[in-house]
Design a protein around this motif. Structure first.
Motif, PDB file in Angstrom:
ATOM      1  N   ASP A 227     -37.057 -23.236  11.497  1.00 40.12           N
ATOM      2  CA  ASP A 227     -36.092 -24.123  11.456  1.00 40.12           C
ATOM      3  C   ASP A 227     -34.816 -23.686  12.070  1.00 40.12           C
ATOM      4  O   ASP A 227     -34.155 -22.890  11.151  1.00 40.12           O
ATOM      5  CB  ASP A 227     -36.267 -25.044  10.314  1.00 40.12           C
ATOM      6  CG  ASP A 227     -35.510 -26.086  10.326  1.00 40.12           C
ATOM      7  OD1 ASP A 227     -35.539 -27.053  10.899  1.00 40.12           O
ATOM      8  OD2 ASP A 227     -34.275 -26.070   9.596  1.00 40.12           O
ATOM      9  N   PRO A 228     -34.145 -24.323  12.960  1.00 36.80           N
ATOM     10  CA  PRO A 228     -32.655 -23.840  13.229  1.00 36.80           C
ATOM     11  C   PRO A 228     -31.798 -24.032  12.141  1.00 36.80           C
ATOM     12  O   PRO A 228     -31.019 -22.870  11.734  1.00 36.80           O
ATOM     13  CB  PRO A 228     -32.397 -24.595  14.630  1.00 36.80           C
ATOM     14  CG  PRO A 228     -33.785 -25.115  14.953  1.00 36.80           C
ATOM     15  CD  PRO A 228     -34.667 -25.402  13.929  1.00 36.80           C
ATOM     16  N   GLU A 229     -31.680 -24.961  11.347  1.00 35.79           N
ATOM     17  CA  GLU A 229     -30.651 -25.188  10.341  1.00 35.79           C
ATOM     18  C   GLU A 229     -31.072 -24.255   9.292  1.00 35.79           C
ATOM     19  O   GLU A 229     -30.050 -23.754   8.556  1.00 35.79           O
ATOM     20  CB  GLU A 229     -30.671 -26.538   9.829  1.00 35.79           C
ATOM     21  CG  GLU A 229     -30.219 -27.637  10.816  1.00 35.79           C
ATOM     22  CD  GLU A 229     -29.958 -29.092  10.244  1.00 35.79           C
ATOM     23  OE1 GLU A 229     -30.186 -29.016   9.033  1.00 35.79           O
ATOM     24  OE2 GLU A 229     -29.624 -29.813  10.895  1.00 35.79           O
ATOM     25  N   SER A 230     -32.311 -24.159   9.001  1.00 40.85           N
ATOM     26  CA  SER A 230     -32.518 -23.186   7.581  1.00 40.85           C
ATOM     27  C   SER A 230     -32.176 -21.736   7.938  1.00 40.85           C
ATOM     28  O   SER A 230     -31.863 -20.555   7.373  1.00 40.85           O
ATOM     29  CB  SER A 230     -34.132 -23.379   7.266  1.00 40.85           C
ATOM     30  OG  SER A 230     -34.383 -24.802   6.978  1.00 40.85           O
ATOM     31  N   GLU A 231     -32.738 -21.440   9.215  1.00 41.86           N
ATOM     32  CA  GLU A 231     -32.548 -19.897   9.825  1.00 41.86           C
ATOM     33  C   GLU A 231     -30.911 -19.555   9.901  1.00 41.86           C
ATOM     34  O   GLU A 231     -30.631 -18.638   9.404  1.00 41.86           O
ATOM     35  CB  GLU A 231     -32.970 -19.980  11.321  1.00 41.86           C
ATOM     36  CG  GLU A 231     -33.070 -18.461  11.797  1.00 41.86           C
ATOM     37  CD  GLU A 231     -33.719 -18.324  13.171  1.00 41.86           C
ATOM     38  OE1 GLU A 231     -34.698 -17.749  13.360  1.00 41.86           O
ATOM     39  OE2 GLU A 231     -33.106 -18.890  14.101  1.00 41.86           O
ATOM     40  N   GLU A 232     -30.224 -20.521  10.507  1.00 44.90           N
ATOM     41  CA  GLU A 232     -28.813 -20.261  10.280  1.00 44.90           C
ATOM     42  C   GLU A 232     -28.166 -20.030   8.766  1.00 44.90           C
ATOM     43  O   GLU A 232     -27.337 -19.189   8.607  1.00 44.90           O
ATOM     44  CB  GLU A 232     -28.049 -21.718  11.077  1.00 44.90           C
ATOM     45  CG  GLU A 232     -26.659 -21.394  11.399  1.00 44.90           C
ATOM     46  CD  GLU A 232     -26.445 -20.281  12.418  1.00 44.90           C
ATOM     47  OE1 GLU A 232     -25.526 -19.568  12.750  1.00 44.90           O
ATOM     48  OE2 GLU A 232     -27.470 -19.932  13.264  1.00 44.90           O
ATOM     49  N   PHE A 233     -28.697 -21.141   8.040  1.00 49.33           N
ATOM     50  CA  PHE A 233     -28.397 -20.910   6.517  1.00 49.33           C
ATOM     51  C   PHE A 233     -28.678 -19.249   5.825  1.00 49.33           C
ATOM     52  O   PHE A 233     -27.886 -18.701   5.521  1.00 49.33           O
ATOM     53  CB  PHE A 233     -28.936 -21.942   5.728  1.00 49.33           C
ATOM     54  CG  PHE A 233     -28.728 -21.624   4.111  1.00 49.33           C
ATOM     55  CD1 PHE A 233     -27.412 -22.143   3.696  1.00 49.33           C
ATOM     56  CD2 PHE A 233     -29.457 -21.198   3.360  1.00 49.33           C
ATOM     57  CE1 PHE A 233     -26.933 -22.174   2.590  1.00 49.33           C
ATOM     58  CE2 PHE A 233     -29.186 -21.001   1.903  1.00 49.33           C
ATOM     59  CZ  PHE A 233     -27.931 -21.621   1.768  1.00 49.33           C
ATOM     60  N   VAL A 234     -30.099 -18.945   6.459  1.00 52.37           N
ATOM     61  CA  VAL A 234     -30.231 -17.651   6.102  1.00 52.37           C
ATOM     62  C   VAL A 234     -29.399 -16.507   6.669  1.00 52.37           C
ATOM     63  O   VAL A 234     -28.961 -15.440   5.736  1.00 52.37           O
ATOM     64  CB  VAL A 234     -31.835 -17.482   6.273  1.00 52.37           C
ATOM     65  CG1 VAL A 234     -32.168 -16.063   6.127  1.00 52.37           C
ATOM     66  CG2 VAL A 234     -32.904 -18.498   5.313  1.00 52.37           C
TER      67      VAL A 234
END
Length: 598
Positions: A227-234
Motif C-alpha cells: 500500500d503506497p501510504e503505508s509504505e511511505e510511512f514505513v
C-alpha cells in the motif's frame, strides 16, 4: 483506526487484488476444439514456470498421469529410488534454479507419506515445491471402498489433512470445471510464498478435457504490491532511525533474501549504499563473498571475534530476510537489541518493536535504496574485516577439520554448486569464502541428515540446465547411509558431482550433542570406494573412486587436473579422526546441550 490496523487491512486488500489478477484470463473465446487434458494443462503450467524435471516414484494411482509426462516434450521424468529422496531432490532443484519450483509425483498414501519429511523441510526453509499425489478416482473417493494404500476405515481425506500441516496451499481436484483454476491457485501460492503446495490428482480426471485459454495468461509471480501510504510511512520511520545512527549501519543478510527472489534488489542496495554486509549461516552466498564490503558470517557468540564486534556494536542493523533459528543464531546468542534493528521480510517489515504487515521487501527495497544512496560516501568509511581463510600449518599428516575446509576452499571455482550436510560439513564451510557465482546449498533449520544426497541430484540437474559449474557434495559417512541409493539415479542420468565423504566413524555432531563415546553414535564402515560400481557405475569409465588418508594425498588429488575436471561422477573417501569437529560445531553443540538439559 491505528496505523497497524490500516496496514493489515490494506495488506488483505492487496492480497485479494493480486488473487483476482492471477485468475484473470483474456476475454477471448477459444477456437473450436481448443481444449487440453488436465494432465497436459498441469504440465504446461510447470513448463511456463521453468520446470523441466519431475521427481518421484511410479505407483498405480499416478501411472495414468505418467503416460502424459513420458510423452511431454519438455518435462522429463527423473524416477527416484524412493519418495523421500524425490522430495529432497525437488528441494535441491528449486534452490539452485531460482525463479522456478521443484516438482515431485507420488502415489496415494504410502508414497506421499514417505515424501512428507522432505516436504516439511522445504516448508521450514521456504523452498517452493509442488507435491502431486496421484489418488483414487472421484467415484471411489465418494463410495469409499477398502482400497489398498488406504487406512482401511474409509478416510480418503486423511493424507490431505496431513498435508495441510506441511504445505502453504492445497487442492483436491474434484471436477473438470474447476481444475484449471485450482491448479493455478496452488502454483501461484507456491511461487509467491516460496513454500510447498499439495495437489490431489484423481485417476479419472487426468484424461478429462478442459478449455486451454487460461494458459494464455501467465501466472502472476509477483508478491502483492505494498500500500503506497503505508509504505511511505514505513520508509519515513526507517529513515528516522538511519538519521540517529550517524551512518553507522550494517546489512545482515539471511536465507529469505535468496528464497523470496530479492537478490537483484539486495545487490542494488549493497552496491549503491556501500554499507558493510554480513550474512547469517543460512544466508551464505546470497551476497558474493568476494565483495570488498562483505565481512563474513555472523552467528551470535560463535562468530569470529572481529565479525561479532562489528555487527553487535553497529548503531543500526538492517536485517534482510532473517530466520532466527537456533543453529542460525548460535543458539539464540544474537546480541542485537531490538531497538537497533530493522527487519525486512517477504510479507512484513518490523521496525524496532512495531510490525507492519503487508509491507514486503520485494517492493520496499528499491525505494529504500533510493533514500539511502546519498549516504554512500559516509558508509564507505566504515571498516569491514577481511573475510579469508588461510590454510593452517600443522605438523602432522592427519586430515583435520581445521585444515580441511580452508584447503578445499582453494579447490572451488566460480559458479560451482556446493552442497553441505547438516553437522560437520555445514559448520566447517561457514568460515571459508566462496568464489564469485558459487551457489551454496545447506539445510540448517530443518536439519534432516541424509538430505544432501537427494538434494545433490536435484541441484546437479538444475546446474546442468543453467550452465553452472561443478556440483560438489560434502557429506558424512553416517548421513549418506540414509539416502545413498540416489547415487544410482545420478549415474543413470549422467550428472557428475564430486562426493567428498568424511569417514569419521559415525555421527560426529551427535557425539558432541550427547553420547561422546556412546555406541549408538557408531555406524558400520561400508566399503565406500565400491559404492559407485555397486550402484551401476563402471570405474574409470563413468565413475571414479578415491581414498585419501593424509594431507598430502588429498592435496595431490585436489591439484590433479583430471580430477578437478569433474567429467564423471566421483567419490572421495577422506579418512578423518573420530572425535574431530569444526570449532563452530563444538560451541553450538555445547550451547544446545545446555538448552536440552533445561
Amino acid at each position: 483506526m491505528s496505523t497497524q490496523s490500516v496496514a493489515n487491512l490494506q495488506s488483505e486488500v492487496s492480497r485479494l487484488r493480486h488473487e483476482l489478477q492471477t485468475l484473470k484470463v483474456e476475454d477471448q473465446v477459444p477456437a473450436a476444439g481448443d481444449t487440453i487434458t488436465i494432465a497436459d494443462y498441469l504440465l504446461e503450467r510447470l513448463t511456463q514456470l521453468g520446470v523441466t524435471q519431475l521427481f518421484g516414484v511410479p505407483g498405480d494411482f499416478n501411472l495414468g498421469f505418467l503416460d502424459y509426462v513420458e510423452s511431454h516434450s519438455k518435462v522429463e521424468w527423473v524416477g527416484n529410488c524412493n519418495e523421500l529422496n524425490a522430495a529432497y531432490a525437488a528441494d535441491g532443484y528449486a534452490r539452485v534454479k531460482e525463479g522456478s519450483i521443484g516438482a515431485l509425483l507420488t502415489t496415494f498414501g504410502v508414497g506421499e507419506l514417505s515424501a512428507t519429511n522432505g516436504i516439511a523441510g522445504a516448508f521450514s526453509e521456504h523452498v517452493p515445491v509442488l507435491h502431486i499425489a496421484g489418488v483414487p478416482s472421484t467415484s471411489q473417493q465418494k463410495s469409499k471402498p477398502m482400497l489398498h494404500h488406504t487406512l482401511g476405515d474409509g478416510r480418503f481425506d486423511a493424507y490431505y489433512k496431513a498435508s495441510q500441516q506441511f504445505t502453504i496451499s492445497q487442492a483436491s481436484l474434484t471436477d473438470a470445471a474447476s481444475a484449471g483454476a485450482e491448479i493455478d491457485r496452488v502454483l501461484t501460492d507456491c511461487v509467491v510464498s516460496a513454500r510447498p503446495v499439495y495437489l490431489m490428482l484423481p485417476t479419472d480426471l487426468v484424461h478429462e478435457k478442459i478449455p486451454a485459454k487460461r494458459l494464455r495468461t501467465p501466472l502472476n509471480r509477483e508478491p502483492p504490491a505494498n500500500d503506497p501510504e503505508s509504505e511511505e510511512f514505513v520508509l519515513d520511520e526507517i529513515m528516522k532511525l538511519v538519521g540517529q545512527a550517524d551512518e553507522d549501519i550494517i546489512i545482515l543478510v539471511d536465507a529469505c533474501a535468496g528464497r523470496h527472489n530479492v537478490k537483484a534488489e539486495l545487490a542494488e542496495l549493497v552496491r549503491k549504499t556501500g554499507f558493510p554486509v554480513y550474512a547469517a549461516p543460512m544466508g551464505k552466498s546470497v551476497v558474493p563473498e568476494t565483495y570488498e564490503r562483505y565481512g563474513g558470517i555472523y552467528v551470535g557468540s560463535i562468530s569470529r571475534p572481529e565479525v561479532r564486534e562489528k555487527v553487535e556494536n553497529a548503531k543500526l542493523i538492517l536485517s534482510i530476510g532473517g530466520l532466527k533459528s537456533d543453529f542460525n543464531t548460535g543458539n539464540f546468542t544474537y546480541h542485537i537489541p531490538v531497538q537497533r534493528t530493522i527487519e525486512l521480510h517477504s510479507d512484513h517489515t518490523r521496525i524496532q518493536f512495531a510490525a507492519y504487515h503487508g509491507i514486503g521487501m520485494k517492493h520496499l527495497l528499491p525505494k529504500l535504496t533510493a533514500r539511502l544512496q546519498p549516504l554512500h560516501e559516509g558508509a564507505r568509511q566504515l571498516v569491514v574485516p577481511k573475510f579469508d581463510a588461510p590454510v593452517p600449518t600443522e605438523d602432522n599428516q592427519i586430515i583435520s577439520q581445521a585444515w580441511l575446509w580452508p584447503r578445499v576452499a582453494q579447490f572451488f571455482r566460480s559458479n560451482d554448486v556446493i552442497v553441505t550436510e547438516t553437522g560437520t560439513s555445514s559448520f566447517g564451510m561457514l568460515d571459508v569464502p566462496l568464489p564469485d557465482g558459487a551457489v551454496y546449498v545447506s539445510q540448517i533449520l530443518w536439519g534432516s541428515i541424509g538430505w544432501t544426497v537427494g538434494s545433490t541430484l536435484g541441484a546437479a540437474l538444475a546446474a546442468r540446465e543453467l550452465g553452472l559449474g561443478r556440483t560438489l557434495l560434502f557429506v558424512g559417512d553416517g548421513s549418506i547411509q540414509l539416502t545413498v541409493q540416489e547415487l544410482s539415479t545420478m549415474i543413470r542420468l549422467g550428472v557428475k558431482p564430486i562426493i567428498f565423504l568424511l569417514n569419521n566413524s559415525g555421527y560426529t555432531i551427535e557425539r558432541y550433542l550427547h553420547g561422546y563415546n556412546a555406541h549408538y553414535n557408531d555406524i558400520s564402515n561400508w566399503r565406500w570406494t565400491s559404492l559407485l560400481s555397486t550402484l551401476g557405475g563402471v570405474e574409470g569409465t563413468n565413475c571414479q573412486s578415491h581414498i585419501v588418508k593424509t594431507k598430502d594425498e588429498l592435496d595431490a588429488l585436489l591439484k590433479n587436473e583430471a580430477f578437478a575436471k569433474a567429467d564423471k561422477i566421483q567419490l572421495v573417501e577422506m579418512i578423518m579422526e573420530k572425535h574431530d569437529a569444526p570449532k563452530g560445531l563444538k560451541v553450538q553443540a555445547e550451547l544446545s546441550g545446555k538448552t536440552n538439559k533445561g
